[in-house]
Design an enzyme around this catalytic site. Structure first.
Site, PDB file in Angstrom:
ATOM      1  N   CYS A  97      48.700  30.689  83.420  1.00 22.53           N
ATOM      2  CA  CYS A  97      49.268  30.045  82.239  1.00 22.53           C
ATOM      3  C   CYS A  97      48.867  28.572  82.140  1.00 22.53           C
ATOM      4  O   CYS A  97      48.716  28.026  81.044  1.00 22.53           O
ATOM      5  CB  CYS A  97      50.786  30.130  82.258  1.00 22.53           C
ATOM      6  SG  CYS A  97      51.479  31.788  82.358  1.00 22.53           S
ATOM      7  N   LEU A  98      48.680  27.928  83.282  1.00 23.64           N
ATOM      8  CA  LEU A  98      48.385  26.495  83.312  1.00 23.64           C
ATOM      9  C   LEU A  98      46.924  26.177  83.029  1.00 23.64           C
ATOM     10  O   LEU A  98      46.600  25.009  82.810  1.00 23.64           O
ATOM     11  CB  LEU A  98      48.757  25.924  84.688  1.00 23.64           C
ATOM     12  CG  LEU A  98      50.249  25.781  84.996  1.00 23.64           C
ATOM     13  CD1 LEU A  98      50.447  25.510  86.484  1.00 23.64           C
ATOM     14  CD2 LEU A  98      50.872  24.675  84.159  1.00 23.64           C
TER      15      LEU A  98
END
Length: 361
Positions: free
Chosen positions: A353-354
């Site tokens: 996600c990052l």
């Protein structure tokens, strides 16, 4: 290099021009991150708790490939540089850029890089972004980030359907095998908080035209605690053109048991473009991770593939090592790096996600 912010000026879609979104194991030019600088996802206290793992993550990527970090402004750049230097990072491998952002989840607000190998060209799709269905305003700066990076890289970019209301799309909602197939979930892309003006068929058309795929396969839902409404990168990931590694829960009393069993049922029914079924590898879920009574979206499937490694979230439980071993069997030519994501997942996401990879051409 010309830029194309207005899609109505484009006679051909990216797919018609020979562009497509490659699989994550395709060689990378760099990986992009967005430095956490607000309390949008972590309180100030939580930010300090998660920072050691975040720094370890940045350095693990930089051992494999360059890292580009959106760092909001000059003050954040200096703060990030200080933390990285104190952690022992090789700053020759890390570039900090003053691109303003609202939050830290680069997979979703970052650029979608496409490649055209025949012409040795790349471009960016500037999808619309609304912070997972208008859940976390403001998100205006995040929405502008792909175009800022396009100008920085001097790449052509296109904004789908800008003249007709646009389309919301998030990088964590789609998964690619690099051979024409895209996996996604109905709970996310068909959610009325994203694109209420579009049908499933219309969304599939956008996916084909702007990601350059020929096939869209749908699962129903995601895991409990996932505020993205069922992002696929917590449940099913391609590890090669024909094989997925898919999260599974064997405890019938666990809230994730039913949705993950349903996903596996759907995966078994799918056929690829060549008519073959998917090879499915079962990836166990970690023990439940909770904070203040809230179930957090902890999943080993939220790993990041780099040029030479796979960076996997771990959660301080007995299932960590078996999960790492299983992922290692799927990527025998890459180093498997487990990093404790217990504090990071408090922000409702993890390493995939990052990050957003920038493919080579």
């Amino acid at each position: 290099m010309s830029f194309a912010p207005d899609p109505d000026s484009e006679l051909l879609t990216p797919a018609q021009r020979g562009f497509f979104f490659p699989a994550e194991w395709h060689p990378h030019v760099a990986t992009w991150l967005t430095w956490p600088h607000t309390e949008a996802s972590w309180t100030r206290e939580r930010l300090e708790l998660m920072m050691p793992a975040y720094l370890e993550f940045v350095m693990a990527i930089s051992d494999s490939e360059p890292v580009c970090i959106n760092a909001h402004d000059e003050q954040v750049i200096q703060q990030a540089k200080m933390r990285l230097l104190m952690a022992g990072a090789n700053m020759d491998r890390i570039t900090l850029l003053p691109f303003p952002t609202n939050d830290s989840w680069c997979r979703d607000h970052g650029p979608a890089f496409l490649i055209n190998p025949a012409k040795k060209e790349r471009m960016i799709v500037n999808w619309g972004y609304n912070a997972w269905g208008n859940k976390y305003p403001p998100f205006d700066r995040d929405d502008l980030l792909p175009t800022a990076i396009a100008h920085h890289r001097k790449l052509d970019y296109v904004t789908p359907a800008a003249s007709t209301g646009g389309i919301i799309m998030e990088g964590g909602s789609v998964e690619f095998n690099g051979a024409g197939t895209l996996l996604t979930s109905r709970a996310c892309l068909l959610n009325k908080n994203r694109n209420p003006h579009l049908s499933q068929a219309q969304i599939e058309t956008y996916l084909r035209n702007y990601y350059g795929v020929q096939q869209v396969l749908w699962v129903e839902d995601g895991i409990v605690g996932d505020d993205t409404d069922g992002h696929i990168d917590d449940t099913v990931r391609f590890v090669n053109e024909n094989t997925v590694i898919a999260a599974i829960e064997h405890n019938p009393n666990d809230a994730n048991y039913a949705p993950l069993q349903e996903i596996h049922r759907e995966l078994r029914q799918m056929r690829l473009l060549n008519g073959q079924p998917l090879n499915i590898v079962e990836l166990p879920m970690p023990e439940p991770v909770e904070s203040d009574g809230q179930r957090l979206p902890a999943s080993y499937a939220n790993f990041l593939i780099t040029n030479s490694s796979v960076i996997v979230p771990t959660f301080r439980c007995a299932k960590d090592q078996p999960a790492l071993d299983l992922i290692g069997q799927c990527f025998p030519n890459r180093k498997i790096i487990g990093i404790d994501s217990t504090e990071i997942v408090w922000g409702l996401g993890s390493f995939h996600c990052l990050s957003q990879q920038e493919p080579a051409v």
